[in-house]
Design a protein around this motif. Sequence first.
Motif, mmCIF file in Angstrom:
data_model
loop_
_atom_site.group_PDB
_atom_site.id
_atom_site.type_symbol
_atom_site.label_atom_id
_atom_site.label_comp_id
_atom_site.label_asym_id
_atom_site.label_seq_id
_atom_site.Cartn_x
_atom_site.Cartn_y
_atom_site.Cartn_z
ATOM 1 N N PHE A 3 -18.809 158.646 29.092
ATOM 2 C CA PHE A 3 -19.262 157.779 28.020
ATOM 3 C C PHE A 3 -20.290 158.486 27.146
ATOM 4 O O PHE A 3 -21.050 159.331 27.595
ATOM 5 N N ASP A 4 -20.280 158.092 25.893
ATOM 6 C CA ASP A 4 -21.247 158.634 24.947
ATOM 7 C C ASP A 4 -21.655 157.500 24.038
ATOM 8 O O ASP A 4 -20.901 157.053 23.193
ATOM 9 N N GLY A 24 -12.736 161.277 15.712
ATOM 10 C CA GLY A 24 -13.203 161.770 17.006
ATOM 11 C C GLY A 24 -14.686 162.044 17.038
ATOM 12 O O GLY A 24 -15.221 162.431 18.078
ATOM 13 N N ARG A 26 -17.692 161.149 17.898
ATOM 14 C CA ARG A 26 -18.313 160.087 18.663
ATOM 15 C C ARG A 26 -19.835 160.104 18.583
ATOM 16 O O ARG A 26 -20.494 159.211 19.094
ATOM 17 N N GLU A 27 -20.388 161.134 17.934
ATOM 18 C CA GLU A 27 -21.833 161.172 17.850
ATOM 19 C C GLU A 27 -22.375 160.016 17.026
ATOM 20 O O GLU A 27 -23.535 159.671 17.136
ATOM 21 N N ASP A 33 -15.391 155.721 25.729
ATOM 22 C CA ASP A 33 -14.644 156.520 26.696
ATOM 23 C C ASP A 33 -14.022 157.713 25.966
ATOM 24 O O ASP A 33 -13.269 157.545 25.007
ATOM 25 N N SER A 34 -14.317 158.932 26.417
ATOM 26 C CA SER A 34 -13.821 160.121 25.728
ATOM 27 C C SER A 34 -12.303 160.221 25.751
ATOM 28 O O SER A 34 -11.714 160.915 24.912
ATOM 29 N N HIS A 36 -10.395 158.012 24.827
ATOM 30 C CA HIS A 36 -9.911 157.222 23.700
ATOM 31 C C HIS A 36 -9.952 157.989 22.383
ATOM 32 O O HIS A 36 -9.750 157.403 21.325
ATOM 33 N N VAL A 37 -10.208 159.289 22.451
ATOM 34 C CA VAL A 37 -10.230 160.143 21.266
ATOM 35 C C VAL A 37 -9.246 161.289 21.472
ATOM 36 O O VAL A 37 -9.250 161.929 22.519
ATOM 37 N N ARG A 269 -5.242 155.532 21.026
ATOM 38 C CA ARG A 269 -5.984 156.338 20.051
ATOM 39 C C ARG A 269 -5.548 156.087 18.616
ATOM 40 O O ARG A 269 -5.563 156.980 17.769
ATOM 41 N N ARG A 365 -14.920 154.136 33.170
ATOM 42 C CA ARG A 365 -13.738 154.700 32.538
ATOM 43 C C ARG A 365 -12.546 153.757 32.721
ATOM 44 O O ARG A 365 -12.295 153.282 33.830
ATOM 45 N N TRP A 370 -6.551 158.907 32.055
ATOM 46 C CA TRP A 370 -7.267 159.480 33.191
ATOM 47 C C TRP A 370 -6.377 159.474 34.431
ATOM 48 O O TRP A 370 -5.602 158.552 34.651
#
Length: 586
Positions: A3-4, A24, A26-27, A33-34, A36-37, A269, A365, A370
């Motif tokens: 996660f971010d 993409g 995400r910042e 959830d990574s 999802h990119v 995505r 997640r 995954w």
Amino acid sequence: MAFDTTRPAPGRDPNDAGRGQDPGGRESTAVLDSAHVGDIVGALGTIRRDDTARRRSWAHRLRTLLVIMGPGLIVMVGDNDAGGVATYAQAGQNYGMNLLWTLALLVPVLYVNQEMVVRLGAVSGVGHARLIFERFGRFWGAFSVGDLFLVNALTIVTEFIGVSQALGYFGIPAGVAVPLAAVLLFAVVAGGSFRRWERFLFLLIAVDVVMFPMALLTHPTATATARGLVPQFPGGLDATLLLVIVAVVGTTVAPWQLFFQQSNVVDKRITPRWIRYERADLWIGIAVVMAGAAAIMATAAFAFHGTELFGQFSDAGGVAEGLRQHGGTALGALFAILLLDASLVGANAVALATTYTLGDTLRKRHSLHWKPTEAPWFYIGYGILIALSATVTLLADDHVQGLITQGVQALAGVLLPSATVFLVLLCNDRAVLGPWVNSAKQNIVAGVIVWTLVLLSLALTAATLFPDLTTTQLETGFAAGAALGLAGGTAVALRTRARERAATARVAARLRGSAGPPVGPTPLRRAARRALRDADRELWRTPALDGLERPRLSPLRRAGLLTLRCYLVLAIGLVVVKVVQLAVGS
């Protein structure tokens, strides 16, 4: 890192944090959830994440649609699950084609509700439950998902009941059929491949073609079918008929669909660039589900017309056996195959909707991209849900199974207004959707849908509490409720229109580089305003949710939500009472 949730980059205006970023990036976006990119990996092809090519030819557009297609088609076909098959068959067996009009009226409801979650998923990159928790807090988040978990679990039980009844028609005992189905459902998901999962679902969907020869074998007539499109209340409007109508609504427009499609759009995505293709995918799914529902209703209506079984619906298994008696072995077998297929698609979709929502709620997640070792809680939750539902099915006797099957669709119909209210609130949250928020017209349609669902639920409650109410009294109540809704809706529409014009003016000022305060209503023509809106939409992504100020619920809105909650508790209790009364024959 799974996660971010970092905040917008320093020095950026939080209101513009979602603008000008790569999907993409995400910042500064809400994506958690990574997984999802990345590239769109569908059952029928791949679209690269950096694909910006214009689709100029129809062949190119069609290939793009085939890759995007999935979330809308699966959520709609999953809607024709075991409970749906049983409910449509009940409507046909007990009322002929006289309730076909309910399906026609549900077409705009299906599109409007599901199109809103398409926008929420593609623009925000997070699931429906996550948005509710982040924007309205834990209390309202628990309010939204609490009932969902319960109804979803009961719905999955009905799917296994459908598996048991379908395979029981072919002589396979429930003790073998249910565990085999549970293992199959888990194996398909636990492969850790979104593409393989989607291909398996497409294969199951293809089996639905049996519904057309099934309906034709009963020799339906165009005249009787056309008459069913005229709104009517066969036998008079009472609690029993209302329960069937609410069940049709609940199985056709179920709350789990909102959570599933938004999460599945995110998991596939799909970004705002592809929203129009996902809308087309949704229309394809609606066409399939409506055709299937009408075919099931027609099969029961015409096969049982003039027989001793007309008006004597028991369960889907009884329908299959009755079709064998009055239509032949092939007809009964086709219905059983359709029931089995619908049960497997429905169980998979509803269980995934639940575990997607659980991942949103617990911030774990939750993606089919995954592997099980990479997202253990996602797969453990799915496995436990499937195992518990299968166990309940095996332990429950026919009487208890009947209670669950009869009640779960009506409960979904009663709970739908609550789910739709939060959906509309989110789609008017400019901090989340920016230029993708509902227009005034969309809010009017959504408001009509919510109020109609509330009126249906109120009518069922009134008819259960006061069984002596006449059809005229109930119709008068509907008319009064419609008038009240029209007055309130007009006021809300005027207010929304004013806000929409002000927002368009702010967009025009920003894109022109104006440094002054927001100007008044824009003098631009409609085409120019639309071009400005489209340009703004190209750049917009939902900012990181923890960097946004939560919307404030006014005392009036908070009181309305609390009132709705209290009413739902009462309505759910009354649905249970009515189902028990029907089950014991009182």
